[in-house]
Write a protein that holds these residues in place. Sequence first.
Motif, PDB file in Angstrom:
ATOM      1  N   GLU A  69      -6.886  -9.550  -6.555  1.00 40.81           N
ATOM      2  CA  GLU A  69      -6.313  -9.309  -5.237  1.00 40.81           C
ATOM      3  C   GLU A  69      -4.785  -9.238  -5.189  1.00 40.81           C
ATOM      4  O   GLU A  69      -4.218  -8.949  -4.146  1.00 40.81           O
ATOM      5  N   ARG A 117      -2.960  -9.408  -0.089  1.00 35.61           N
ATOM      6  CA  ARG A 117      -4.091  -9.449  -1.012  1.00 35.61           C
ATOM      7  C   ARG A 117      -4.792  -8.095  -1.009  1.00 35.61           C
ATOM      8  O   ARG A 117      -5.084  -7.561   0.065  1.00 35.61           O
ATOM      9  N   GLU A 119      -7.647  -6.493  -0.889  1.00 41.22           N
ATOM     10  CA  GLU A 119      -9.077  -6.667  -0.607  1.00 41.22           C
ATOM     11  C   GLU A 119      -9.587  -5.418   0.100  1.00 41.22           C
ATOM     12  O   GLU A 119      -8.816  -4.564   0.507  1.00 41.22           O
ATOM     13  N   ARG A 125     -10.174  -9.036   7.674  1.00 42.53           N
ATOM     14  CA  ARG A 125      -9.802  -9.020   6.257  1.00 42.53           C
ATOM     15  C   ARG A 125      -8.833  -7.855   6.031  1.00 42.53           C
ATOM     16  O   ARG A 125      -9.228  -6.694   6.116  1.00 42.53           O
TER      17      ARG A 125
HETATM   18 MG    MG Z   1     -10.488 -14.597  -0.185  1.00 41.93          MG
END
Ligand code: MG
Length: 430
Positions: A69, A117, A119, A125
């Motif tokens: 990530e 990150r 992701e 997210r």
């Molecule tokens: Mg995580």
Amino acid sequence: MTNAFAKVTAIRGMNDALPGPGARWEQLESLVRTWLRTYGYRNMRTPILEHTRLFTRGIGEVTDIVEKEMYSFTDSLNAESLTMRPEFTAGIVRACIEHNLLYDRPQRVYSMGPVFRHERPQRGRYRQFHQIDVEALGLAGPDIDAEMIVMVARLWKRLGITDVRLELNSLGQATERAAHRAALISHLEQHVGILDEEARRRMYTNPLRVLDTKNPAMQAMANAAPRLFDYLGEESRSHFDAVCARLDDAGIAYTLNPRMVRGLDYYNLTVFEWITDKLGAQATVCGGGRYDGLFELLGGKPAPAIGFALGMERLIDLWEQYAPAPADPECDVYIVNQGEEAQRRAAVIAESLRDQGVSVIVHAGGGSFKSQFKRADASAASIAVILAGDELAGGTASVKMLRAADSAVQANQQLQVPLENLVAFLKDRI
Ligand code: MG
Ligand code: ATP
């Protein structure tokens, strides 16, 4: 060939907070600062960029963050590997060691800001998101663990958020984890057929992390795995019990989740998460734990510490389900003006008002009175001031109450006010 006039868009998973919704962020930030102050936490800021090795060492090689990530790149000037911080703790601990911050007393600190990150973006997210990160450094007792959890409970109360539950676990100490590890590996070996690729890769390097899986096919296996909690010795158990006793004192409900290991490698003893059912799949709004080994791991003198991080996007998403959007007027007073003389007077009057702390927009860009009034109304100002023509020459301004300011004045009422009284008059009505 790229089109020179093609739109440049934001990077996927990185969001803009526009004016309007931006007010919600400011409101949260200011409320959070007040909340943290009441517990004696002080702000600290560390760089967004750090040496990659800070995170590989501090977070652990075999973790989601470090394995896949991190936004890392090589600084072309000196061929060093740098990383955009994926979390705050490692940087804060580095700074404490570097500046010897714990030499004479513990420190209670917080940071707020973006972390990165890589992701798969979805609701809750993102690739750039924001954390409120809170750390108590140099304190070892269960009292501080409990206080941190109580703190978060106070935040829920302050925000009017009710549907959050607390899950707790203890990760014990390294020796206890080592004893549990052998049993866990043999359990994983017995179920190797259902392990996904990631789990197989981690089963010998970091078997505890396999239990943190989100893969539905592995849940039953993970639930049946030997529990680290059952391997805790006397001291770890009594630390855990002492935390629980203090949560009971505070009237905070919790459940033991023996599978909770948290995303980072450096935790020991108390770990906790606050979880909600109101955010879909991304249900954890706050996660934290004790990390007594991290200072030493990063080259400092050993020091106990505990911290937690709140994900601000998830927090705002949740908060919006309880609290209406804050009013976000562009200004208190909108000054409509026509002609150069009026425009210059408006600028001077506006400065006097700002001296008094009043927020003012002087209409810019000309236009008819009608269009200027439209703009004044859209600004959500409570008062419009009109400077123009004979009136201005005669030393007065018109003041129009756009929204009812007080009981003595009607909304939409228009009044004549001598210029020399204008600032005092307006200030009284904001
Ligand atoms: Mg995580
Ligand atoms: P998850 O299991 O959801 O991936 P995590 O264990 O990686 O979470 P932490 O490292 O503990 O998360 O980060 C603290 C908090 O930051 C989380 O509880 C969550 O609220 C928030 N958070 C984590 N990753 C993201 C992300 N990619 N986008 C938005 N918020 C996030």
